[in-house]
Design a protein around this motif. Sequence first.
Motif, PDB file in Angstrom:
ATOM      1  N   THR A   1       5.348  -0.113  27.566  1.00 53.61           N
ATOM      2  CA  THR A   1       4.166   0.735  27.445  1.00 53.61           C
ATOM      3  C   THR A   1       3.571   0.841  26.051  1.00 53.61           C
ATOM      4  N   GLY A   2       4.330   0.539  25.008  1.00 58.70           N
ATOM      5  CA  GLY A   2       3.879   0.834  23.660  1.00 58.70           C
ATOM      6  C   GLY A   2       2.857  -0.153  23.111  1.00 58.70           C
ATOM      7  N   PHE A   3       2.057   0.322  22.143  1.00 54.31           N
ATOM      8  CA  PHE A   3       1.104  -0.546  21.458  1.00 54.31           C
ATOM      9  C   PHE A   3       0.698   0.086  20.126  1.00 54.31           C
ATOM     10  N   TRP A   4       0.157  -0.745  19.235  1.00 52.57           N
ATOM     11  CA  TRP A   4      -0.306  -0.324  17.915  1.00 52.57           C
ATOM     12  C   TRP A   4      -1.812  -0.550  17.809  1.00 52.57           C
ATOM     13  N   ARG A   5      -2.471   0.292  17.019  1.00 46.45           N
ATOM     14  CA  ARG A   5      -3.888   0.108  16.734  1.00 46.45           C
ATOM     15  C   ARG A   5      -4.135   0.327  15.234  1.00 46.45           C
ATOM     16  N   ILE A   6      -5.062  -0.460  14.708  1.00 41.91           N
ATOM     17  CA  ILE A   6      -5.445  -0.373  13.298  1.00 41.91           C
ATOM     18  C   ILE A   6      -6.890   0.104  13.232  1.00 41.91           C
ATOM     19  N   TYR A   7      -7.139   1.105  12.389  1.00 42.84           N
ATOM     20  CA  TYR A   7      -8.480   1.655  12.235  1.00 42.84           C
ATOM     21  C   TYR A   7      -8.854   1.602  10.754  1.00 42.84           C
ATOM     22  N   GLU A   8      -9.918   0.882  10.462  1.00 40.58           N
ATOM     23  CA  GLU A   8     -10.306   0.691   9.064  1.00 40.58           C
ATOM     24  C   GLU A   8     -11.432   1.612   8.622  1.00 40.58           C
ATOM     25  N   LYS A   9     -12.090   2.304   9.571  1.00 41.04           N
ATOM     26  CA  LYS A   9     -13.216   3.148   9.186  1.00 41.04           C
ATOM     27  C   LYS A   9     -13.063   4.556   9.753  1.00 41.04           C
ATOM     28  N   GLU A  10     -13.629   4.764  10.946  1.00 41.52           N
ATOM     29  CA  GLU A  10     -13.691   6.120  11.488  1.00 41.52           C
ATOM     30  C   GLU A  10     -12.370   6.536  12.136  1.00 41.52           C
ATOM     31  N   SER A  11     -12.222   7.832  12.304  1.00 43.56           N
ATOM     32  CA  SER A  11     -11.042   8.378  12.971  1.00 43.56           C
ATOM     33  C   SER A  11     -11.087   7.999  14.445  1.00 43.56           C
TER      34      SER A  11
ATOM     35  N   ARG B   1       0.840  -1.196   0.000  1.00 47.50           N
ATOM     36  CA  ARG B   1       0.000   0.000   0.000  1.00 47.50           C
ATOM     37  C   ARG B   1       0.878   1.251   0.000  1.00 47.50           C
ATOM     38  N   ASN B   2       0.364   2.318  -0.620  1.00 46.41           N
ATOM     39  CA  ASN B   2       1.063   3.603  -0.623  1.00 46.41           C
ATOM     40  C   ASN B   2       0.628   4.432   0.582  1.00 46.41           C
ATOM     41  N   VAL B   3       1.582   5.145   1.159  1.00 47.09           N
ATOM     42  CA  VAL B   3       1.309   6.009   2.307  1.00 47.09           C
ATOM     43  C   VAL B   3       0.828   7.367   1.789  1.00 47.09           C
ATOM     44  N   VAL B   4      -0.356   7.785   2.201  1.00 47.89           N
ATOM     45  CA  VAL B   4      -0.889   9.081   1.763  1.00 47.89           C
ATOM     46  C   VAL B   4      -0.727  10.140   2.851  1.00 47.89           C
ATOM     47  N   SER B   5      -0.493   9.699   4.089  1.00 48.91           N
ATOM     48  CA  SER B   5      -0.287  10.654   5.176  1.00 48.91           C
ATOM     49  C   SER B   5       0.559   9.983   6.253  1.00 48.91           C
ATOM     50  N   PHE B   6       1.549  10.732   6.762  1.00 51.41           N
ATOM     51  CA  PHE B   6       2.390  10.206   7.843  1.00 51.41           C
ATOM     52  C   PHE B   6       2.711  11.340   8.794  1.00 51.41           C
TER      53      PHE B   6
ATOM     54  N   ARG C   1      -7.080   9.522  22.529  1.00 51.74           N
ATOM     55  CA  ARG C   1      -6.686  10.869  22.129  1.00 51.74           C
ATOM     56  C   ARG C   1      -5.840  11.585  23.180  1.00 51.74           C
ATOM     57  N   ASN C   2      -5.930  11.135  24.440  1.00 55.34           N
ATOM     58  CA  ASN C   2      -5.123  11.758  25.491  1.00 55.34           C
ATOM     59  C   ASN C   2      -3.816  11.010  25.750  1.00 55.34           C
ATOM     60  N   TRP C   3      -3.547   9.969  24.956  1.00 55.15           N
ATOM     61  CA  TRP C   3      -2.327   9.200  25.108  1.00 55.15           C
ATOM     62  C   TRP C   3      -1.254   9.755  24.177  1.00 55.15           C
ATOM     63  N   ARG C   4       0.017   9.513  24.530  1.00 54.53           N
ATOM     64  CA  ARG C   4       1.103   9.988  23.687  1.00 54.53           C
ATOM     65  C   ARG C   4       1.166   9.156  22.413  1.00 54.53           C
ATOM     66  N   MET C   5       1.025   9.831  21.280  1.00 53.94           N
ATOM     67  CA  MET C   5       1.065   9.147  19.998  1.00 53.94           C
ATOM     68  C   MET C   5       2.450   9.305  19.370  1.00 53.94           C
TER      69      MET C   5
ATOM     70  N   VAL D   1      -7.206   2.863   5.290  1.00 52.16           N
ATOM     71  CA  VAL D   1      -6.886   2.295   6.608  1.00 52.16           C
ATOM     72  C   VAL D   1      -5.826   3.158   7.295  1.00 52.16           C
ATOM     73  N   MET D   2      -5.985   3.321   8.599  1.00 54.81           N
ATOM     74  CA  MET D   2      -5.045   4.093   9.406  1.00 54.81           C
ATOM     75  C   MET D   2      -4.423   3.195  10.469  1.00 54.81           C
ATOM     76  N   VAL D   3      -3.129   3.355  10.708  1.00 55.18           N
ATOM     77  CA  VAL D   3      -2.482   2.681  11.833  1.00 55.18           C
ATOM     78  C   VAL D   3      -1.832   3.743  12.712  1.00 55.18           C
ATOM     79  N   ARG D   4      -1.866   3.502  14.002  1.00 53.78           N
ATOM     80  CA  ARG D   4      -1.240   4.412  14.953  1.00 53.78           C
ATOM     81  C   ARG D   4      -0.378   3.625  15.926  1.00 53.78           C
ATOM     82  N   CYS D   5       0.713   4.241  16.332  1.00 52.49           N
ATOM     83  CA  CYS D   5       1.569   3.696  17.372  1.00 52.49           C
ATOM     84  C   CYS D   5       1.525   4.642  18.558  1.00 52.49           C
ATOM     85  N   TYR D   6       1.308   4.085  19.753  1.00 53.19           N
ATOM     86  CA  TYR D   6       1.216   4.878  20.972  1.00 53.19           C
ATOM     87  C   TYR D   6       2.287   4.464  21.979  1.00 53.19           C
TER      88      TYR D   6
END
Length: 264
Positions: free
Chosen positions: A71-81, A21-26, A86-90, A100-105
């Motif tokens: 402490t770290g973890f990853w989350r995958i979001y396929e639909k909504e933001s 997949r191509n990255v459209v936002s980082f 939101r109060n955790w360090r991203m 699809v969006m992935v985040r590392c916290y």
Amino acid sequence: MPEGDSIYRVAREVGEVALKRNVVSFTAPRLDPRSCSMVVGQEVSEVSSYGKHLVIGFSNALAIHAHMKMTGFWRIYEKESPSEYRNWRMNAEMVFDSGVMVRCYRAPIFELRNRSELRLDLYLGPDLLAPEFDMERLIQRVREVDQRSEFSVVLLDQTVAAGIGNIYRCETLFMRSISPFTPVGELTNEEVKNAYLSARSALLSASHSRASLKIARGQPYVYRRTGESCVVCGSLIRSKYLQSPYATLDRWVYYCPTCQPVRR
């Protein structure tokens, strides 16, 4: 602490939505914005794990290197933001052309480097989850450490073998009937080999499931079972805070004094 099996699962799950997949936002708040811009538009060419380390490689030879530590973890979001953390360090947010969006916290180590510089095998021991596992190299690493060190401390040393955390350390020692206080120098190469093979087998089994390690009667044999009865002999499980020359390896160790007797 995430152990090798959980990082392996993260790599597999992120890989399923990111590879090719191509990255459209980082976005990575603590990284150089100019470096981040070099990721946008790139294709994800690799998502892999080595012990407790995660690597995401891109078509321009850059790569993300992350270590979750405690402490770290990853989350995958396929639909909504997402809003749940939101109060955790991203550390980073990456969006692909699929939407699809992935985040590392909360990862203590999160960096963007040239992939050729990420030679984790040069300073870590063999990866216990690797398809081709180098037992000879591992035994050599074991014999290079101070032979007076407790084997339980050596098991956590990622420069000896990569992937074991405290859960698998405690369970492995129990399964092999080894006291956590046994100096590694008192063990034969065969005993060391069998201990690491037990850990590897448990890690590989757990890497294909979302469940945490559960062995006996739906629970670990000894991990975090202080004061409970051993499922094998009935003795009370004990625990002790075991310190090492390296503060990063200090952990509580759980054991059965009957099934894991101290050698005389």
